[in-house]
Enzyme design. Structure first.
Site, mmCIF file in Angstrom:
data_model
loop_
_atom_site.group_PDB
_atom_site.id
_atom_site.type_symbol
_atom_site.label_atom_id
_atom_site.label_comp_id
_atom_site.label_asym_id
_atom_site.label_seq_id
_atom_site.Cartn_x
_atom_site.Cartn_y
_atom_site.Cartn_z
ATOM 1 N N TYR A 1 64.172 36.082 11.038
ATOM 2 C CA TYR A 1 64.019 35.756 9.614
ATOM 3 C C TYR A 1 62.961 34.682 9.368
ATOM 4 O O TYR A 1 62.927 33.662 10.055
ATOM 5 C CB TYR A 1 65.348 35.250 9.060
ATOM 6 C CG TYR A 1 66.421 36.316 8.958
ATOM 7 C CD1 TYR A 1 66.158 37.552 8.381
ATOM 8 C CD2 TYR A 1 67.699 36.073 9.425
ATOM 9 C CE1 TYR A 1 67.161 38.516 8.272
ATOM 10 C CE2 TYR A 1 68.707 37.024 9.319
ATOM 11 C CZ TYR A 1 68.425 38.244 8.741
ATOM 12 O OH TYR A 1 69.412 39.195 8.636
ATOM 13 N N LYS B 1 94.579 20.329 23.103
ATOM 14 C CA LYS B 1 94.438 20.601 21.665
ATOM 15 C C LYS B 1 93.368 21.667 21.438
ATOM 16 O O LYS B 1 92.534 21.922 22.315
ATOM 17 C CB LYS B 1 94.054 19.301 20.942
ATOM 18 C CG LYS B 1 92.712 18.724 21.373
ATOM 19 C CD LYS B 1 92.498 17.313 20.836
ATOM 20 C CE LYS B 1 91.145 16.764 21.246
ATOM 21 N NZ LYS B 1 91.001 15.347 20.872
HETATM 22 C C1 LIG Z 1 90.821 14.584 22.118
HETATM 23 C C2 LIG Z 1 91.538 13.345 22.502
HETATM 24 C C3 LIG Z 1 91.532 12.895 23.834
HETATM 25 C C4 LIG Z 1 90.686 13.531 24.909
HETATM 26 O O1 LIG Z 1 89.415 12.911 24.861
HETATM 27 P P1 LIG Z 1 88.262 13.342 25.894
HETATM 28 O O2 LIG Z 1 87.163 12.394 25.575
HETATM 29 O O3 LIG Z 1 87.943 14.750 25.553
HETATM 30 O O4 LIG Z 1 88.835 13.158 27.225
HETATM 31 C C5 LIG Z 1 92.307 11.806 24.156
HETATM 32 N N1 LIG Z 1 93.031 11.175 23.229
HETATM 33 C C6 LIG Z 1 93.037 11.546 21.924
HETATM 34 C C7 LIG Z 1 93.837 10.787 20.932
HETATM 35 C C8 LIG Z 1 92.273 12.640 21.517
HETATM 36 O O5 LIG Z 1 92.295 13.014 20.235
#
Ligand SMILES: *Cc1c(COP(=O)(O)O)cnc(C)c1O
Length: 399
Positions: free
Chosen positions: A277, A43
């Site tokens: 800044y 993702k």
């Molecule tokens: C992002 C996600 C994962 C991966 O989790 P990690 O802790 O990065 O391994 C697994 N399952 C779902 C439903 C997620 O949204």
């Protein structure tokens, strides 16, 4: 291969290099610690590492599934010719499910509202939808809670009998598998409660006549430390990218992404010089300041000012003063740093500080993304996915 980036007529100001060899190495570590199938979670453009190169590398090194949050990402994988099983899990109820069904993308379902829409889309597509019913076992995000679960599985079974869908999986997601376990206990009490709730949800689904082939619950941390959560499939994200998921524990993962830039200005300044800044930082002694052309628009959080360190001239040097949109200042002390010197913001510590056996001491060498997350009060996922659009990204192929 450059998959993103802006042509600037020369060197880009910031470069992300993704070592696909590290992704391959991490995939092998993860597949090696379970007998379950492994889903590579790609993702958010593979946590900003590049959807297609990461998906292909993970699949050719032992992963058998891909996981994404949207049908858009899933369809991009299919359009690129990837035919491995894909699960997509966050959907508007009025998404164009028919194209996902036609493309053979599995759909997660958490509500009866979505289930009805998917059944209708399957009817239009002229083929059954492959669905993964999601149970909320204690995260209180997506998934159906216990009170809503019987209705969801009953409707799913009805649609299954009517030929509109096949319930391929029952699944859920853990809340805190990455908490350091207390001594002597295999996992946090929340994980144990979630496993029990998940078993309960499976029993209700079976009683409704469902016979899911796949059960899946574990994320990266659970894959590495809690075998009783593996079931038939594990979903790994952050570990695939080489970030150790549990604070204080190391599993031999290799960071895949490094963020680099180079020094574009150097100046010697006296004690008492205000930097950036509002002069949040004032030099205590005469020192050398190096200007780095990356800022918060590139994904270097403003919170990094005065906290984070970068690898420059063979040492860790602090970012001083406020991080600006496009630039930040590094105090290099008396080091002979020059215009054009390379800066590594984060990457693989082995690059800067490995001993002869390739081992590294925590807290030395090139900073890790986990250290950056700690310095900035966030998690490594946010640092990685926050890399800005003008960061040029390239991939080192694995052999
Ligand atoms: C992002 C996600 C994962 C991966 O989790 P990690 O802790 O990065 O391994 C697994 N399952 C779902 C439903 C997620 O949204």
């Amino acid at each position: 291969m450059t998959t993103a980036g802006i042509i600037t007529g020369g060197a880009t100001l910031a470069q992300a290099t993704v070592d696909l060899g590290a992704v391959a190495h991490n995939t092998k570590i993860l597949t090696g610690c379970t007998t379950a199938q492994v889903m590579a979670v790609v993702k958010a453009d593979a946590f900003r590492h590049g959807l297609l190169p990461v998906a292909r590398t993970a699949l050719s090194h032992g992963a058998t599934w891909l996981g994404v949050t949207s049908t858009t990402e899933a369809l991009a994988l299919r359009a690129a010719g990837i035919d491995a099983p894909i699960l997509s899990w966050l959907h508007r109820y009025d998404s164009s499910f028919a194209s996902a069904i036609t493309a053979g993308v599995d759909l997660s379902v958490s509500t009866v509202t979505h289930l009805h829409m998917i059944a209708a889309a399957a009817e239009r597509a002229g083929q059954p939808a492959q669905v993964h019913l999601k149970s909320d076992t204690g995260l209180s995000r997506n998934g159906a809670v216990g009170a809503d679960w019987p209705e969801l599985v009953t409707w799913a079974r009805r649609y299954e009998l009517g030929g509109r869908m096949r319930v391929r999986a029952i699944w859920s997601h853990l809340a805190d598998a990455d908490s350091p376990a207390s001594p002597g206990s295999p996992a946090s009490p929340t994980v144990q409660r979630q496993v029990a709730a998940y078993e309960g949800a499976l029993a209700v689904a079976r009683a409704a006549g469902l016979d899911p082939l796949l059960r899946h619950l574990a994320n990266s941390a659970a894959t590495l430390t809690a075998p009783h959560t593996h079931y038939d499939l594990v979903r790994v994200g952050i570990a695939l990218y080489g970030v150790e998921p549990i604070p204080g524990r190391r599993f031999g993962l290799r960071p895949a992404l490094s963020l680099r830039s180079s020094v574009i200005n150097v100046k010697r300044v006296p004690a008492g010089t205000g930097v950036s800044y509002h002069h949040d930082h004032v030099t205590g002694v005469a020192t050398t300041l190096a200007l780095i052309p990356v800022g918060y628009a590139d994904g270097v959080p403003r919170a990094a000012g005065g906290k984070a360190r970068v690898w420059l001239g063979g040492a860790r040097c602090p970012i001083v003063g406020r991080v600006a949109m496009d630039q930040c200042v590094v105090d290099v002390g008396d080091a002979p740093v020059r215009i054009g010197d390379e800066v590594v913001l984060f990457g693989d510590p082995a690059e800067g500080d490995a001993d002869e056996a390739g081992a590294t001491e925590p807290g030395r060498g090139v900073p890790t993304v986990s250290e950056w997350a700690r310095w900035c009060g966030t998690n490594p996922h946010e640092i990685l996915t926050g890399l800005g659009a003008r960061v040029d990204r390239s991939h080192k192929e694995c052999l």
